[in-house]
Design a protein around this motif. Structure first.
Motif, PDB file in Angstrom:
ATOM      1  N   LEU A 139      35.835   8.292  32.529  1.00  0.00           N
ATOM      2  CA  LEU A 139      35.846   6.859  32.799  1.00  0.00           C
ATOM      3  C   LEU A 139      37.263   6.385  33.093  1.00  0.00           C
ATOM      4  O   LEU A 139      38.218   6.788  32.432  1.00  0.00           O
ATOM      5  CB  LEU A 139      35.312   6.088  31.586  1.00  0.00           C
ATOM      6  CG  LEU A 139      33.848   6.325  31.195  1.00  0.00           C
ATOM      7  CD1 LEU A 139      33.546   5.634  29.866  1.00  0.00           C
ATOM      8  CD2 LEU A 139      32.906   5.830  32.276  1.00  0.00           C
ATOM      9  N   HIS A 156      35.713   1.468  35.996  1.00  0.00           N
ATOM     10  CA  HIS A 156      34.377   1.563  35.409  1.00  0.00           C
ATOM     11  C   HIS A 156      34.195   0.554  34.283  1.00  0.00           C
ATOM     12  O   HIS A 156      33.121  -0.018  34.100  1.00  0.00           O
ATOM     13  CB  HIS A 156      34.137   2.967  34.838  1.00  0.00           C
ATOM     14  CG  HIS A 156      34.151   4.066  35.845  1.00  0.00           C
ATOM     15  ND1 HIS A 156      34.916   5.199  35.693  1.00  0.00           N
ATOM     16  CD2 HIS A 156      33.520   4.211  37.038  1.00  0.00           C
ATOM     17  CE1 HIS A 156      34.734   6.010  36.724  1.00  0.00           C
ATOM     18  NE2 HIS A 156      33.894   5.426  37.565  1.00  0.00           N
ATOM     19  N   TYR A 158      31.288  -2.896  31.830  1.00  0.00           N
ATOM     20  CA  TYR A 158      30.899  -2.757  30.426  1.00  0.00           C
ATOM     21  C   TYR A 158      31.616  -3.785  29.550  1.00  0.00           C
ATOM     22  O   TYR A 158      31.022  -4.332  28.620  1.00  0.00           O
ATOM     23  CB  TYR A 158      31.160  -1.318  29.963  1.00  0.00           C
ATOM     24  CG  TYR A 158      30.457  -0.337  30.861  1.00  0.00           C
ATOM     25  CD1 TYR A 158      29.077  -0.235  30.843  1.00  0.00           C
ATOM     26  CD2 TYR A 158      31.165   0.428  31.788  1.00  0.00           C
ATOM     27  CE1 TYR A 158      28.413   0.616  31.709  1.00  0.00           C
ATOM     28  CE2 TYR A 158      30.519   1.279  32.659  1.00  0.00           C
ATOM     29  CZ  TYR A 158      29.136   1.370  32.622  1.00  0.00           C
ATOM     30  OH  TYR A 158      28.476   2.193  33.489  1.00  0.00           O
ATOM     31  N   SER A 166      23.559   6.667  29.236  1.00  0.00           N
ATOM     32  CA  SER A 166      24.094   7.539  30.273  1.00  0.00           C
ATOM     33  C   SER A 166      22.977   8.003  31.196  1.00  0.00           C
ATOM     34  O   SER A 166      21.879   8.337  30.748  1.00  0.00           O
ATOM     35  CB  SER A 166      24.768   8.764  29.651  1.00  0.00           C
ATOM     36  OG  SER A 166      25.813   8.385  28.789  1.00  0.00           O
ATOM     37  N   TYR A 209      29.485  14.675  28.856  1.00  0.00           N
ATOM     38  CA  TYR A 209      30.032  13.380  29.284  1.00  0.00           C
ATOM     39  C   TYR A 209      29.377  12.226  28.540  1.00  0.00           C
ATOM     40  O   TYR A 209      30.035  11.231  28.231  1.00  0.00           O
ATOM     41  CB  TYR A 209      29.881  13.222  30.787  1.00  0.00           C
ATOM     42  CG  TYR A 209      30.933  13.990  31.547  1.00  0.00           C
ATOM     43  CD1 TYR A 209      32.255  13.547  31.586  1.00  0.00           C
ATOM     44  CD2 TYR A 209      30.620  15.173  32.207  1.00  0.00           C
ATOM     45  CE1 TYR A 209      33.232  14.261  32.266  1.00  0.00           C
ATOM     46  CE2 TYR A 209      31.590  15.896  32.889  1.00  0.00           C
ATOM     47  CZ  TYR A 209      32.898  15.429  32.909  1.00  0.00           C
ATOM     48  OH  TYR A 209      33.871  16.137  33.583  1.00  0.00           O
ATOM     49  N   HIS A 210      28.087  12.351  28.260  1.00  0.00           N
ATOM     50  CA  HIS A 210      27.415  11.312  27.472  1.00  0.00           C
ATOM     51  C   HIS A 210      28.115  11.126  26.126  1.00  0.00           C
ATOM     52  O   HIS A 210      28.378   9.995  25.693  1.00  0.00           O
ATOM     53  CB  HIS A 210      25.951  11.676  27.260  1.00  0.00           C
ATOM     54  CG  HIS A 210      25.269  10.854  26.203  1.00  0.00           C
ATOM     55  ND1 HIS A 210      24.960   9.515  26.362  1.00  0.00           N
ATOM     56  CD2 HIS A 210      24.868  11.180  24.940  1.00  0.00           C
ATOM     57  CE1 HIS A 210      24.382   9.056  25.273  1.00  0.00           C
ATOM     58  NE2 HIS A 210      24.315  10.043  24.395  1.00  0.00           N
ATOM     59  N   TYR A 234      31.346   9.292  26.556  1.00  0.00           N
ATOM     60  CA  TYR A 234      31.165   7.852  26.743  1.00  0.00           C
ATOM     61  C   TYR A 234      30.850   7.172  25.407  1.00  0.00           C
ATOM     62  O   TYR A 234      31.335   6.061  25.133  1.00  0.00           O
ATOM     63  CB  TYR A 234      30.040   7.570  27.731  1.00  0.00           C
ATOM     64  CG  TYR A 234      30.222   8.180  29.102  1.00  0.00           C
ATOM     65  CD1 TYR A 234      31.463   8.649  29.537  1.00  0.00           C
ATOM     66  CD2 TYR A 234      29.147   8.321  29.972  1.00  0.00           C
ATOM     67  CE1 TYR A 234      31.627   9.232  30.788  1.00  0.00           C
ATOM     68  CE2 TYR A 234      29.297   8.890  31.227  1.00  0.00           C
ATOM     69  CZ  TYR A 234      30.533   9.343  31.630  1.00  0.00           C
ATOM     70  OH  TYR A 234      30.686   9.913  32.863  1.00  0.00           O
ATOM     71  N   THR A 281      34.121   6.705  23.826  1.00  0.00           N
ATOM     72  CA  THR A 281      35.087   5.863  24.531  1.00  0.00           C
ATOM     73  C   THR A 281      34.757   4.383  24.436  1.00  0.00           C
ATOM     74  O   THR A 281      35.652   3.559  24.205  1.00  0.00           O
ATOM     75  CB  THR A 281      35.165   6.277  26.012  1.00  0.00           C
ATOM     76  OG1 THR A 281      35.559   7.652  26.099  1.00  0.00           O
ATOM     77  CG2 THR A 281      36.171   5.418  26.765  1.00  0.00           C
ATOM     78  N   PHE A 282      33.501   4.005  24.621  1.00  0.00           N
ATOM     79  CA  PHE A 282      33.150   2.584  24.649  1.00  0.00           C
ATOM     80  C   PHE A 282      33.573   1.845  23.376  1.00  0.00           C
ATOM     81  O   PHE A 282      34.171   0.764  23.453  1.00  0.00           O
ATOM     82  CB  PHE A 282      31.655   2.408  24.915  1.00  0.00           C
ATOM     83  CG  PHE A 282      31.254   2.693  26.334  1.00  0.00           C
ATOM     84  CD1 PHE A 282      31.976   2.170  27.398  1.00  0.00           C
ATOM     85  CD2 PHE A 282      30.158   3.484  26.622  1.00  0.00           C
ATOM     86  CE1 PHE A 282      31.612   2.428  28.714  1.00  0.00           C
ATOM     87  CE2 PHE A 282      29.783   3.746  27.932  1.00  0.00           C
ATOM     88  CZ  PHE A 282      30.510   3.215  28.982  1.00  0.00           C
TER      89      PHE A 282
END
Length: 698
Positions: A25, A29, A33, A56, A81-82, A85, A88-89
């Motif tokens: 990300l 991106h 969000y 995702s 990657y999920h 994320y 990260t969020f």
């Protein structure tokens, strides 16, 4: 849905477009969000019950292609990657109530249920279509295994979407000059039987739906053109082995998986359902949001989709059509962002031209600073640009100089002189000003403008700085108490109003006031409730970013891009997609030799305006009649931009108008001024900030 002003008695659900689980990300991106998170928190400030969900996107050819290249199972590849994320969020305080992914069983069950409903209602048909085929490997080429030319705009396109040009969804076989991305050879077309969702039968419903739809003008207006041109039925199956199988037994499901854009939006429902399963229906009932006895009836939920501009068609045509047939509630609003560039050029992951999410945090910047920038640098549907220099300006000028400065000086004076909140009543002037800020916040949220809602807080802090300067409490001795009492109340209101965009900083300000509970749980009413009588010495909320720090960051970015470019074997004169988008591939006109004096320039009356009405002029290929509000009055202007702009999206667009241009008559219409635009593409000039309409350009 009710279409009543928020808050309503219906449960709301805010969703964000699903990120493809195939790459890191970057801050571009994050715009969507962060926007969804700020909107959710703002709705909750109004007292609206809201669930914030996403997930995702694990399916589709981009993931399958990359998994093949990396020699890894697609599920394992996407899951990595999920999980990234998911980590990260929260680091950016993007607080989903549930974040799932499309490969989970909940989504599979709901997807099969909805597709079976489409079949049962007679909206699925089999059609023989031409499918791209790689003759070298003797295999079908789904979507992104194919590249070619868009038949509508002539730009390079992939198999299912013109992502570099008009953004239009493309059905299999529409793309021109197809090439296999596997072998690089020209692709062939072969006849195959596929399933089609007959969206064309729902044109009347969709037209009525768009009349009801709320959100950003681009999401409301852009889809009308597709309906007017005639809807094409939608192929909902693909020849590949990664994704959900077509439901049912036998030949219908053999060797076919569902197109990724079937199961991807259904994840919104699945994620909401998972949230209910975790917290219980008494806390949040997913069926109350997504299903009702009567579609769009009084018991319906308030569904708001926050998405990127490139997926408007999916969320305003295909998705509501699916929901309608399957007896689910239609969206109340679609809020679509503009694009985001980096220092004037497009993000380019291949050239490492990006500010990565992890990189931003590693540089030691607080997430609230980026959240504020992404929210306020432009309207949500506007194209915006990120630069470290502009980031520094907004942080130092607005967060440090306005919000932080007011809160610190007010609470410090209150603590040192009164030990907290002075014993005095809030003045009528300040109470009215806080109520105005609350109303501006409400209006912004109900207009889906998180920028307007946030500006209500910043403008209130600006008023507080002006108020304390005007009254000079340090010179008032015993008469200072009412002034400081007012300032403490303003500081509390600022904490409440800034919480959606800068949640951690607002929490610290709330704590400095030694308020009970959490500012996240405080609704707007709390802004006018009495602050605690005693609180300790405050600390600064924000720190200035030094100019030297920005210089270092710019140098680091330039060096990284140069290294990536060298690795790709490009020279300084070669360009990638970002350069093409900036330069437009055209030769620039030479600079004029003749100069004008300053006095000549002063004679030009150039004003900030806003288009309030736009309509094409019949029998003209190029002309559009505009009504432009320039503050003092509204002018009729005729502009030759019909072929270069979607006329229906022009209202609410900020423009720059040459006001003392001689009047002219074109096609029977008087033109009283000239809207300024750049280049052959008529890129309309505008202002970076929200200058007052009628402001003169100097």
């Amino acid at each position: 849905m009710s279409h009543d002003e928020f808050p309503t008695e219906n449960p709301a659900v805010v969703t964000c477009g699903l990120p493809y689980a195939n790459g890191d990300l970057h801050i571009g991106h994050l715009r969507t969000y962060v926007g969804g998170d700020v909107l959710t928190r703002s709705l909750e400030k109004l007292g609206q019950q809201t669930a914030f969900v996403s997930g995702s996107d694990m399916h589709g050819t981009p993931i399958a292609v990359q998994a093949i290249q990396d020699d890894i199972d697609p599920a394992d590849f996407a899951l990595e990657y999920h999980q990234q994320y998911e980590e990260t969020f929260p680091q950016f305080d993007i607080d989903f109530d549930n974040y799932g992914h499309t490969h989970q069983e909940t989504n599979r069950e709901l997807t099969h249920e909805i597709v079976e409903a489409l079949e049962a209602e007679g909206y699925v048909e089999e059609q023989e279509i031409k499918v791209a085929w790689d003759p070298q490997d003797d295999q079908p080429l789904p979507d992104r295994y194919v590249e070619g030319t868009c038949p509508y705009c002539g730009e390079t396109a992939r198999g299912d979407e013109c992502d570099e040009g008009c953004g239009r969804h493309l059905e299999p076989g529409e793309i021109e000059n197809p090439v296999s991305k596997i072998s690089g050879n020209p692709a062939e077309y072969r006849e195959r039987t596929h399933k089609f969702f007959t969206v064309s039968k729902l044109a009347d419903y969709l037209s009525d739906f768009l009349d009801r739809l709320e959100g950003t003008p681009n999401a409301q207006n852009q889809p009308r053109q597709w309906i007017e041109e005639g809807l094409q039925d939608w192929c909902i199956t693909r020849d590949m082995d990664w994704g959900f199988e077509y439901p049912g037994d036998g030949e219908d499901s053999e060797d076919l998986v569902l197109y990724v854009w079937v199961d991807a939006p259904i994840e919104y429902i699945a994620s909401t359902k998972q949230y209910t399963e975790r917290v219980g229906a008494q806390t949040y009932d997913w069926e109350g949001a997504w299903k009702a006895d009567e579609p769009a009836g009084p018991d319906s939920g308030e569904i708001v989709h926050v998405i990127g501009r490139d997926i408007i068609q999916h969320h305003t045509i295909f998705w509501p059509a699916m929901l309608h047939v399957a007896d689910y509630n239609e969206p109340r609003a679609v809020v679509a962002s503009g694009f985001m560039s980096l220092d004037g050029d497009a993000f380019s992951t291949s050239r490492n031209r990006a500010i990565w999410a992890r990189e931003y945090l590693d540089e030691g910047f607080h997430p609230d600073l980026l959240r504020y920038y992404l929210t306020t640098v432009g309207g949500f549907q506007d194209d915006i640009d990120f630069s470290w220099d502009r980031f520094r300006e907004r942080v130092n000028g607005e967060l440090v100089g306005t919000v932080g400065n007011f809160a610190y000086r007010s609470l410090l004076f209150a603590h040192r002189n009164y030990g907290g909140t002075p014993e005095a009543d809030v003045s009528t002037e300040v109470e009215d000003r806080i109520e105005d800020a609350l109303e501006d916040f409400r209006a912004g949220v109900n207009d889906y403008s998180i920028r307007t809602a946030t500006q209500a807080a910043v403008e209130l802090a600006s008023f507080g700085n002006e108020y304390i300067q005007r009254h000079e409490p340090w010179n008032l001795d015993d008469d200072a108490a009412p002034v400081i009492r007012d300032c403490v109340q303003i500081a509390k209101a600022v904490a409440v109003l800034t919480q959606p965009v800068t949640p951690e900083t607002a929490s610290r300000l709330w704590g400095q006031l030694e308020e009970d509970g959490s500012v996240a749980d405080a609704t707007l009413d709390a802004a006018l409730e009495d602050p605690p009588a005693a609180f300790g010495e405050p600390t600064e909320l924000f720190e200035k970013i030094p100019a030297e720090r920005v210089e270092q960051l710019n140098e680091k970015l330039e060096a990284r891009v140069a290294e990536a470019t060298a690795d790709d074997g490009e020279t300084e004169t070669e360009s990638d997609d970002s350069a093409k988008s900036k330069e437009g591939g055209m030769d620039l006109e030479p600079l004029a030799d003749d100069r004008i004096g300053f006095d000549d320039f002063q004679e030009l009356d150039i004003r900030v305006g806003e288009i309030v009405e736009a309509e094409p002029i019949e029998d003209s290929d190029d002309l559009v009649r505009l009504e432009v509000d320039i503050g003092i009055e509204t002018r009729q202007v005729v502009a030759g931009i019909k072929q270069l702009h979607d006329v229906e999206t022009l209202p609410d667009t900020r423009v720059v108008l040459l006001a003392n241009m001689e009047k002219a008559e074109l096609f029977g219409y008087e033109s009283n001024g000239m809207v300024l635009a750049a280049g052959e593409e008529a890129d309309l000039l505008t202002t970076q900030e929200d200058a007052v309409l009628g402001s003169k350009i100097r």
